[in-house]
Design an enzyme around this catalytic site. Structure first.
Site, PDB file in Angstrom:
ATOM      1  CG  ASP A 154     -40.773 -33.669   3.756  1.00 39.14           C
ATOM      2  OD1 ASP A 154     -39.633 -33.216   3.965  1.00 39.14           O
ATOM      3  OD2 ASP A 154     -41.364 -33.547   2.669  1.00 39.14           O
ATOM      4  CG  ASN A 176     -35.491 -47.771   9.129  1.00 39.63           C
ATOM      5  OD1 ASN A 176     -35.567 -48.451   8.105  1.00 39.63           O
ATOM      6  ND2 ASN A 176     -34.359 -47.245   9.549  1.00 39.63           N
ATOM      7  CE  LYS A 178     -36.905 -49.711  14.837  1.00 38.03           C
ATOM      8  NZ  LYS A 178     -35.644 -50.296  14.315  1.00 38.03           N
ATOM      9  NE  ARG A 199     -26.726 -24.798  -1.981  1.00 43.54           N
ATOM     10  CZ  ARG A 199     -27.070 -25.457  -3.113  1.00 43.54           C
ATOM     11  NH1 ARG A 199     -26.152 -25.960  -3.908  1.00 43.54           N
ATOM     12  NH2 ARG A 199     -28.341 -25.609  -3.442  1.00 43.54           N
ATOM     13  CE  LYS A 200     -23.378 -32.363   1.123  1.00 46.11           C
ATOM     14  NZ  LYS A 200     -22.618 -33.470   0.509  1.00 46.11           N
TER      15      LYS A 200
HETATM   16  C1  LIG Z   1     -48.521 -20.584   5.332  1.00 39.05           C
HETATM   17  C2  LIG Z   1     -48.085 -21.973   5.089  1.00 39.05           C
HETATM   18  C3  LIG Z   1     -47.091 -22.321   6.076  1.00 39.05           C
HETATM   19  C4  LIG Z   1     -45.866 -22.839   5.423  1.00 39.05           C
HETATM   20  C5  LIG Z   1     -44.740 -22.574   6.304  1.00 39.05           C
HETATM   21  C6  LIG Z   1     -43.894 -23.752   6.225  1.00 39.05           C
HETATM   22  C7  LIG Z   1     -42.759 -23.587   7.093  1.00 39.05           C
HETATM   23  C8  LIG Z   1     -42.042 -24.594   7.366  1.00 39.05           C
HETATM   24  C9  LIG Z   1     -42.365 -25.897   6.858  1.00 39.05           C
HETATM   25  C10 LIG Z   1     -41.200 -26.460   6.183  1.00 39.05           C
HETATM   26  C11 LIG Z   1     -41.461 -27.862   5.920  1.00 39.05           C
HETATM   27  C12 LIG Z   1     -41.628 -28.117   4.494  1.00 39.05           C
HETATM   28  C13 LIG Z   1     -41.354 -29.551   4.270  1.00 39.05           C
HETATM   29  C14 LIG Z   1     -41.654 -29.892   2.877  1.00 39.05           C
HETATM   30  C15 LIG Z   1     -40.416 -29.774   2.061  1.00 39.05           C
HETATM   31  C16 LIG Z   1     -40.642 -30.418   0.773  1.00 39.05           C
HETATM   32  O1  LIG Z   1     -41.414 -31.315   0.653  1.00 39.05           O
HETATM   33  S1  LIG Z   1     -39.739 -29.882  -0.532  1.00 39.05           S
HETATM   34  C17 LIG Z   1     -40.469 -30.793  -1.866  1.00 39.05           C
HETATM   35  C18 LIG Z   1     -39.753 -32.056  -2.191  1.00 39.05           C
HETATM   36  N1  LIG Z   1     -38.405 -31.769  -2.649  1.00 39.05           N
HETATM   37  C19 LIG Z   1     -38.158 -31.402  -3.890  1.00 39.05           C
HETATM   38  O2  LIG Z   1     -39.015 -31.276  -4.733  1.00 39.05           O
HETATM   39  C20 LIG Z   1     -36.708 -31.116  -4.204  1.00 39.05           C
HETATM   40  C21 LIG Z   1     -36.355 -31.464  -5.634  1.00 39.05           C
HETATM   41  N2  LIG Z   1     -34.901 -31.341  -5.781  1.00 39.05           N
HETATM   42  C22 LIG Z   1     -34.359 -30.170  -6.088  1.00 39.05           C
HETATM   43  O3  LIG Z   1     -35.033 -29.208  -6.379  1.00 39.05           O
HETATM   44  C23 LIG Z   1     -32.862 -30.110  -6.042  1.00 39.05           C
HETATM   45  O4  LIG Z   1     -32.304 -31.378  -6.231  1.00 39.05           O
HETATM   46  C24 LIG Z   1     -32.334 -29.525  -4.697  1.00 39.05           C
HETATM   47  C25 LIG Z   1     -32.885 -28.124  -4.479  1.00 39.05           C
HETATM   48  C26 LIG Z   1     -32.718 -30.416  -3.503  1.00 39.05           C
HETATM   49  C27 LIG Z   1     -30.826 -29.438  -4.749  1.00 39.05           C
HETATM   50  O5  LIG Z   1     -30.483 -28.876  -5.978  1.00 39.05           O
HETATM   51  P1  LIG Z   1     -29.275 -27.855  -6.102  1.00 39.05           P
HETATM   52  O6  LIG Z   1     -29.527 -26.624  -5.345  1.00 39.05           O
HETATM   53  O7  LIG Z   1     -28.986 -27.742  -7.558  1.00 39.05           O
HETATM   54  O8  LIG Z   1     -28.096 -28.612  -5.354  1.00 39.05           O
HETATM   55  P2  LIG Z   1     -27.052 -29.639  -5.905  1.00 39.05           P
HETATM   56  O9  LIG Z   1     -25.905 -28.834  -6.425  1.00 39.05           O
HETATM   57  O10 LIG Z   1     -27.672 -30.639  -6.812  1.00 39.05           O
HETATM   58  O11 LIG Z   1     -26.643 -30.405  -4.571  1.00 39.05           O
HETATM   59  C28 LIG Z   1     -26.019 -29.704  -3.494  1.00 39.05           C
HETATM   60  C29 LIG Z   1     -25.316 -30.750  -2.659  1.00 39.05           C
HETATM   61  O12 LIG Z   1     -26.308 -31.660  -2.134  1.00 39.05           O
HETATM   62  C30 LIG Z   1     -26.046 -32.996  -2.609  1.00 39.05           C
HETATM   63  N3  LIG Z   1     -27.326 -33.642  -2.892  1.00 39.05           N
HETATM   64  C31 LIG Z   1     -28.353 -33.134  -3.585  1.00 39.05           C
HETATM   65  N4  LIG Z   1     -29.378 -33.991  -3.624  1.00 39.05           N
HETATM   66  C32 LIG Z   1     -28.966 -35.081  -2.958  1.00 39.05           C
HETATM   67  C33 LIG Z   1     -29.573 -36.340  -2.652  1.00 39.05           C
HETATM   68  N5  LIG Z   1     -30.808 -36.627  -3.029  1.00 39.05           N
HETATM   69  N6  LIG Z   1     -28.869 -37.230  -1.940  1.00 39.05           N
HETATM   70  C34 LIG Z   1     -27.598 -36.953  -1.509  1.00 39.05           C
HETATM   71  N7  LIG Z   1     -26.962 -35.757  -1.764  1.00 39.05           N
HETATM   72  C35 LIG Z   1     -27.635 -34.863  -2.481  1.00 39.05           C
HETATM   73  C36 LIG Z   1     -25.210 -32.819  -3.867  1.00 39.05           C
HETATM   74  O13 LIG Z   1     -24.437 -33.950  -4.115  1.00 39.05           O
HETATM   75  C37 LIG Z   1     -24.356 -31.624  -3.479  1.00 39.05           C
HETATM   76  O14 LIG Z   1     -23.376 -32.080  -2.570  1.00 39.05           O
HETATM   77  P3  LIG Z   1     -21.905 -31.469  -2.564  1.00 39.05           P
HETATM   78  O15 LIG Z   1     -22.067 -29.997  -2.256  1.00 39.05           O
HETATM   79  O16 LIG Z   1     -21.350 -31.704  -3.942  1.00 39.05           O
HETATM   80  O17 LIG Z   1     -21.179 -32.218  -1.491  1.00 39.05           O
END
Ligand SMILES: CCCCCC/C=C\CCCCCCCC(=O)SCCNC(=O)CCNC(=O)[C@H](O)C(C)(C)COP(=O)(O)OP(=O)(O)OC[C@H]1O[C@@H](n2cnc3c(N)ncnc32)[C@H](O)[C@@H]1OP(=O)(O)O
Length: 233
Positions: A154, A176, A178, A199-200
């Site tokens: 992640d 997966n 393996k 946005r994906k």
């Molecule tokens: C000093 C410290 C150092 C830190 C520095 C770090 C730097 C880099 C490190 C980065 C690494 C970090 C990695 C960790 C990341 C995480 O763990 S994040 C935490 C876990 N995730 C969440 O909690 C997300 C929860 N979900 C949401 O908040 C929302 O669902 C969303 C933000 C993901 C999306 O919401 P929204 O903005 O409202 O979008 P939507 O309109 O719902 O969707 C947009 C399009 O995406 C499609 N979609 C959304 N979710 C899914 C899904 N699960 N599966 C498939 N598709 C999905 C949705 O259908 C829309 O598609 P279309 O545009 O209609 O085609």
């Protein structure tokens, strides 16, 4: 080194427009990092990890690769900027807790959790993450916990998505497993950006052994670019 990586990452990670036209100078970037950089060799690193790290540092010399710095905390200012931009200023923890919050993969004592360093190839547009999973990451006896591997996947895929698209959150991960990965051994994560649709961002990777003979894990991730001002909580 820290500043040169920061300079490269800044345009990718900052300056998201805010409602009302104001622009942030930073949200989730590595710039102005004044804290300890954890993506550097430590006594707890195995010989394998050091050797690989040195090989990638060599690749950095001509500028085709870059080591990404990594620290364990966001400054309070950065935390507030981020929540203002993407969560309408709604802060999910008490104000006094902000400075205690730690980036999960960097929250273990040296050597016991995740030891890792990421390198970015600007030509090939991919990340290589070199890592060693410590003794506190055990799942079945002698092997890494699957959740630990997912955490690193992640983090690495998320970093790639951020480099490609700015501030993102993980929407979906598919993993997966393996082969089981021995505790304290060294793994290499290789990422690739598969496609961007609006946005994906679809990113994938695998985790291999140092000799490339074993593929331990494969993963794909969907990351969604955050929309400034859109309330998610
Ligand atoms: C000093 C410290 C150092 C830190 C520095 C770090 C730097 C880099 C490190 C980065 C690494 C970090 C990695 C960790 C990341 C995480 O763990 S994040 C935490 C876990 N995730 C969440 O909690 C997300 C929860 N979900 C949401 O908040 C929302 O669902 C969303 C933000 C993901 C999306 O919401 P929204 O903005 O409202 O979008 P939507 O309109 O719902 O969707 C947009 C399009 O995406 C499609 N979609 C959304 N979710 C899914 C899904 N699960 N599966 C498939 N598709 C999905 C949705 O259908 C829309 O598609 P279309 O545009 O209609 O085609």
């Amino acid at each position: 080194m820290l500043r040169s990586c920061a300079a490269r990452l800044r345009p990718l990670l900052v300056a998201h427009g805010r409602p009302g036209g104001a622009r942030l100078t930073s949200t989730f970037s590595f710039e102005e990092v004044t804290q300890k950089d954890h993506a550097l060799p430590k006594p707890s690193w195995s010989k394998d990890l050091r050797l690989l790290f040195d090989q990638f540092m060599k690749k950095c010399e001509d500028g085709s690769w870059e080591r990404l710095p990594s620290c364990s905390r966001h400054s309070v200012q950065r935390f507030q900027n981020f929540t203002k931009a993407f969560f309408s200023g709604s802060i999910p923890v008490k104000e006094e807790q902000i400075s205690q919050a730690k980036f999960f993969p960097r929250s273990f004592e040296d050597g016991l959790g995740f030891e890792y360093a990421m390198f970015w190839s600007k030509d090939e547009k991919r990340i290589v993450c070199l890592f060693q999973g410590g003794l506190y990451l055990q799942g079945i006896p002698g092997f890494l916990h699957g959740g630990a591997l997912v955490t690193l996947i992640d983090t690495t895929l998320g970093t790639h998505a951020m480099l490609a698209g700015g501030a993102v959150m993980t929407a979906n991960l598919s993993i997966n497993f393996k082969r089981p990965m021995p505790l304290c051994s060294v793994g290499v994560i290789n990422t690739q950006l598969d496609k961007i649709e609006g946005r994906k961002l679809f990113v994938s990777c695998n985790i291999q052994s140092v000799d490339e003979k074993t593929v331990y894990t494969e993963g794909t991730g969907l990351f969604i670019k955050l929309e400034p001002g859109k309330t998610l909580v």
